[in-house]
Design a protein around this motif. Structure first.
Motif, PDB file in Angstrom:
ATOM      1  N   VAL A  78      78.776 -79.284  14.398  1.00 11.34           N
ATOM      2  CA  VAL A  78      76.749 -78.587  14.272  1.00 11.34           C
ATOM      3  C   VAL A  78      76.266 -79.165  15.922  1.00 11.34           C
ATOM      4  O   VAL A  78      75.950 -80.164  15.811  1.00 11.34           O
ATOM      5  CB  VAL A  78      76.338 -78.459  13.367  1.00 11.34           C
ATOM      6  N   LEU A  79      76.289 -77.995  16.744  1.00 17.80           N
ATOM      7  CA  LEU A  79      74.713 -78.801  17.707  1.00 17.80           C
ATOM      8  C   LEU A  79      73.903 -78.263  17.393  1.00 17.80           C
ATOM      9  O   LEU A  79      73.766 -76.916  16.543  1.00 17.80           O
ATOM     10  CB  LEU A  79      75.870 -78.310  18.975  1.00 17.80           C
ATOM     11  N   VAL A  80      72.830 -79.569  17.210  1.00 11.79           N
ATOM     12  CA  VAL A  80      71.536 -79.040  17.093  1.00 11.79           C
ATOM     13  C   VAL A  80      71.536 -78.877  18.657  1.00 11.79           C
ATOM     14  O   VAL A  80      70.724 -79.608  18.695  1.00 11.79           O
ATOM     15  CB  VAL A  80      71.171 -80.165  15.754  1.00 11.79           C
ATOM     16  N   PHE A  81      70.392 -77.510  19.003  1.00 14.75           N
ATOM     17  CA  PHE A  81      69.203 -77.707  20.317  1.00 14.75           C
ATOM     18  C   PHE A  81      68.425 -77.068  20.327  1.00 14.75           C
ATOM     19  O   PHE A  81      68.333 -75.900  19.229  1.00 14.75           O
ATOM     20  CB  PHE A  81      70.281 -77.318  21.238  1.00 14.75           C
TER      21      PHE A  81
ATOM     22  N   PHE B  73      83.043 -75.339  14.336  1.00 17.80           N
ATOM     23  CA  PHE B  73      82.015 -75.678  15.361  1.00 17.80           C
ATOM     24  C   PHE B  73      80.744 -74.650  15.689  1.00 17.80           C
ATOM     25  O   PHE B  73      80.991 -73.418  15.568  1.00 17.80           O
ATOM     26  CB  PHE B  73      82.586 -75.596  17.192  1.00 17.80           C
ATOM     27  N   LYS B  74      79.262 -75.129  14.795  1.00 16.23           N
ATOM     28  CA  LYS B  74      78.354 -73.775  14.985  1.00 16.23           C
ATOM     29  C   LYS B  74      77.335 -74.610  15.930  1.00 16.23           C
ATOM     30  O   LYS B  74      77.952 -75.610  15.771  1.00 16.23           O
ATOM     31  CB  LYS B  74      78.260 -74.352  13.658  1.00 16.23           C
ATOM     32  N   ILE B  75      76.411 -73.613  16.484  1.00 19.29           N
ATOM     33  CA  ILE B  75      75.313 -74.137  17.281  1.00 19.29           C
ATOM     34  C   ILE B  75      74.340 -73.653  16.140  1.00 19.29           C
ATOM     35  O   ILE B  75      74.256 -71.867  16.568  1.00 19.29           O
ATOM     36  CB  ILE B  75      75.483 -73.189  18.963  1.00 19.29           C
TER      37      ILE B  75
ATOM     38  N   ILE C 138      76.288 -68.216  23.201  1.00 14.03           N
ATOM     39  CA  ILE C 138      76.659 -69.099  21.944  1.00 14.03           C
ATOM     40  C   ILE C 138      77.579 -68.199  21.181  1.00 14.03           C
ATOM     41  O   ILE C 138      77.972 -68.982  20.279  1.00 14.03           O
ATOM     42  CB  ILE C 138      74.506 -68.885  20.931  1.00 14.03           C
TER      43      ILE C 138
ATOM     44  N   GLU D 195      80.866 -69.883  22.258  1.00  7.80           N
ATOM     45  CA  GLU D 195      81.386 -70.882  21.963  1.00  7.80           C
ATOM     46  C   GLU D 195      81.257 -70.974  20.430  1.00  7.80           C
ATOM     47  O   GLU D 195      82.442 -71.707  20.080  1.00  7.80           O
ATOM     48  CB  GLU D 195      80.355 -71.739  22.356  1.00  7.80           C
ATOM     49  N   GLU D 196      81.223 -70.773  19.635  1.00  7.16           N
ATOM     50  CA  GLU D 196      80.955 -70.630  17.934  1.00  7.16           C
ATOM     51  C   GLU D 196      82.519 -70.727  17.294  1.00  7.16           C
ATOM     52  O   GLU D 196      83.382 -70.033  17.886  1.00  7.16           O
ATOM     53  CB  GLU D 196      79.900 -70.264  17.440  1.00  7.16           C
TER      54      GLU D 196
ATOM     55  N   THR E  11      69.718 -73.996  15.848  1.00  3.21           N
ATOM     56  CA  THR E  11      69.015 -73.964  16.614  1.00  3.21           C
ATOM     57  C   THR E  11      67.721 -75.254  14.890  1.00  3.21           C
ATOM     58  O   THR E  11      68.104 -75.484  14.106  1.00  3.21           O
ATOM     59  CB  THR E  11      67.368 -73.282  16.334  1.00  3.21           C
TER      60      THR E  11
END
Length: 74
Positions: free
Chosen positions: A11-14, A38-40, A30, A33-34, A42
């Protein structure tokens, strides 16, 4: 370990939701890319419904031990 396979997920948190909410291009990038592994998300989504979620334990690894940093333990 061979009989017990692992399947890592990431998990990418941004940033904040407002940074991409108004941009169709950013949202589509976004989404592109998921994947299942793999999840993006916030930081906003981490805080939503925080009181209804389980306790988050935060620890720091020190040699062979884990020092918990939660307020309840101080």
């Amino acid at each position: 370990m061979q009989r017990n396979p692992t399947y890592p997920k990431f998990v990418l948190v941004f940033g904040r939701r407002a940074e991409y909410a108004e941009s169709e291009l950013r949202r589509s990038r976004i989404d592109a890319e998921e994947r299942d592994d793999f999840k993006i998300i916030t930081f906003d989504s981490l805080a939503e419904g925080l009181y209804g979620k389980r306790t988050l334990w935060f620890g720091v690894r020190r040699a062979e031990f884990m020092d918990l940093q939660n307020e309840e333990d101080r």
